[in-house]
Design a protein around this motif. Structure first.
Motif, PDB file in Angstrom:
ATOM      1  N   ASP A 110      -4.827  -5.042  -5.331  1.00  0.00           N
ATOM      2  CA  ASP A 110      -3.390  -5.188  -5.477  1.00  0.00           C
ATOM      3  C   ASP A 110      -2.764  -5.312  -4.084  1.00  0.00           C
ATOM      4  O   ASP A 110      -3.237  -4.708  -3.118  1.00  0.00           O
ATOM      5  N   ALA A 111      -1.684  -6.071  -3.962  1.00  0.00           N
ATOM      6  CA  ALA A 111      -1.043  -6.292  -2.658  1.00  0.00           C
ATOM      7  C   ALA A 111      -0.550  -4.980  -2.050  1.00  0.00           C
ATOM      8  O   ALA A 111      -0.661  -4.770  -0.833  1.00  0.00           O
ATOM      9  N   ALA A 112      -0.014  -4.085  -2.871  1.00  0.00           N
ATOM     10  CA  ALA A 112       0.465  -2.801  -2.361  1.00  0.00           C
ATOM     11  C   ALA A 112      -0.709  -1.968  -1.828  1.00  0.00           C
ATOM     12  O   ALA A 112      -0.596  -1.328  -0.769  1.00  0.00           O
ATOM     13  N   ASP A 113      -1.837  -1.994  -2.553  1.00  0.00           N
ATOM     14  CA  ASP A 113      -3.020  -1.271  -2.089  1.00  0.00           C
ATOM     15  C   ASP A 113      -3.544  -1.875  -0.786  1.00  0.00           C
ATOM     16  O   ASP A 113      -3.995  -1.154   0.106  1.00  0.00           O
ATOM     17  N   LEU A 114      -3.481  -3.186  -0.679  1.00  0.00           N
ATOM     18  CA  LEU A 114      -3.963  -3.860   0.524  1.00  0.00           C
ATOM     19  C   LEU A 114      -3.174  -3.436   1.755  1.00  0.00           C
ATOM     20  O   LEU A 114      -3.739  -3.219   2.830  1.00  0.00           O
ATOM     21  N   LEU A 115      -1.859  -3.269   1.596  1.00  0.00           N
ATOM     22  CA  LEU A 115      -1.037  -2.803   2.712  1.00  0.00           C
ATOM     23  C   LEU A 115      -1.439  -1.398   3.138  1.00  0.00           C
ATOM     24  O   LEU A 115      -1.478  -1.090   4.334  1.00  0.00           O
ATOM     25  N   THR A 170      -9.447   3.295  -4.960  1.00  0.00           N
ATOM     26  CA  THR A 170      -9.754   4.706  -4.756  1.00  0.00           C
ATOM     27  C   THR A 170      -9.058   5.260  -3.517  1.00  0.00           C
ATOM     28  O   THR A 170      -8.397   6.308  -3.575  1.00  0.00           O
ATOM     29  N   LEU A 171      -9.186   4.562  -2.394  1.00  0.00           N
ATOM     30  CA  LEU A 171      -8.591   5.042  -1.142  1.00  0.00           C
ATOM     31  C   LEU A 171      -7.072   5.002  -1.193  1.00  0.00           C
ATOM     32  O   LEU A 171      -6.402   5.909  -0.682  1.00  0.00           O
ATOM     33  N   ALA A 172      -6.501   3.986  -1.823  1.00  0.00           N
ATOM     34  CA  ALA A 172      -5.042   3.898  -1.930  1.00  0.00           C
ATOM     35  C   ALA A 172      -4.512   5.043  -2.796  1.00  0.00           C
ATOM     36  O   ALA A 172      -3.483   5.652  -2.470  1.00  0.00           O
ATOM     37  N   ALA A 173      -5.221   5.351  -3.897  1.00  0.00           N
ATOM     38  CA  ALA A 173      -4.799   6.460  -4.751  1.00  0.00           C
ATOM     39  C   ALA A 173      -4.894   7.782  -4.003  1.00  0.00           C
ATOM     40  O   ALA A 173      -3.991   8.631  -4.101  1.00  0.00           O
ATOM     41  N   GLN A 174      -5.988   7.988  -3.246  1.00  0.00           N
ATOM     42  CA  GLN A 174      -6.133   9.216  -2.454  1.00  0.00           C
ATOM     43  C   GLN A 174      -5.019   9.336  -1.427  1.00  0.00           C
ATOM     44  O   GLN A 174      -4.456  10.407  -1.217  1.00  0.00           O
TER      45      GLN A 174
END
Length: 183
Positions: A110-115, A170-174
């Protein structure tokens, strides 16, 4: 061959310096001769190498064609699991990245996760000669030697996320959980 050309060029340089010091144009002309000779040697070497390449590539193509005639019914899949694991994604002429058997697919991020991921220093794992990065619990990493890298650096180096373990999600959620717990 290059050493010979280097010696000729150095001799030409020495002769130019000599002609400047002695003010004698004969040395300058001899220097020009040495330079032309060095250029001719380079040209001959280039032509020799250029004519040798097509001959070797046609023999390779003939060998490949002979092999493909024998294996018409078989696909060109690797024969053992170890060979499958050693292969990475191939880059065809169209520029599209394709995965080879044994290599996990790329996670759609997802673009938000990529940022978020592009700024994280959290460690991910990469395997030499493979284009994906993983989190530590990935099943694909079971028997492979891994190299830890910050997620940001892995992205900068061109690694892409593994679809099996989903490191970006996973990392974005953490990261989001840590931000919520701080508030």
């Amino acid at each position: 061959m290059l050493y010979f050309v280097l010696i000729l060029v150095l001799a030409a340089l020495g002769l130019v310096v000599t002609s400047l010091i002695t003010a004698d144009s004969l040395w300058a002309w001899v220097s020009v001769g040495f330079s032309v000779l060095a250029g001719l040697v380079l040209l001959v070497e280039w032509l020799r190498r250029r004519s040798a390449k097509p001959a070797s590539s046609t023999t390779d193509a003939d060998t490949d064609a002979d092999d493909s005639d024998e294996d018409d019914d078989e696909e060109s899949e690797p024969e053992t699991e170890a060979e499958r694991e050693d292969q990475t994604a191939l880059l065809p002429a169209s520029g599209e990245l394709k995965t080879v058997a044994g290599e996990p697919a790329e996670e759609q991020t997802d673009a938000a996760d990529l940022l978020v991921i592009s700024s994280l220093e959290t460690e991910v794992l990469v395997v030499d000669e493979f284009p994906r990065y993983h989190v530590s619990g990935c099943t694909w990493l079971e028997t492979k030697d891994t190299i830890p890298l910050p997620a940001k650096e892995a992205r900068e180096l061109g690694f892409t996320p593994c679809a099996l373990c989903g490191p970006d999600a996973t990392l974005a959620a953490q990261h989001r959980e840590k931000r919520k717990s701080r508030k």
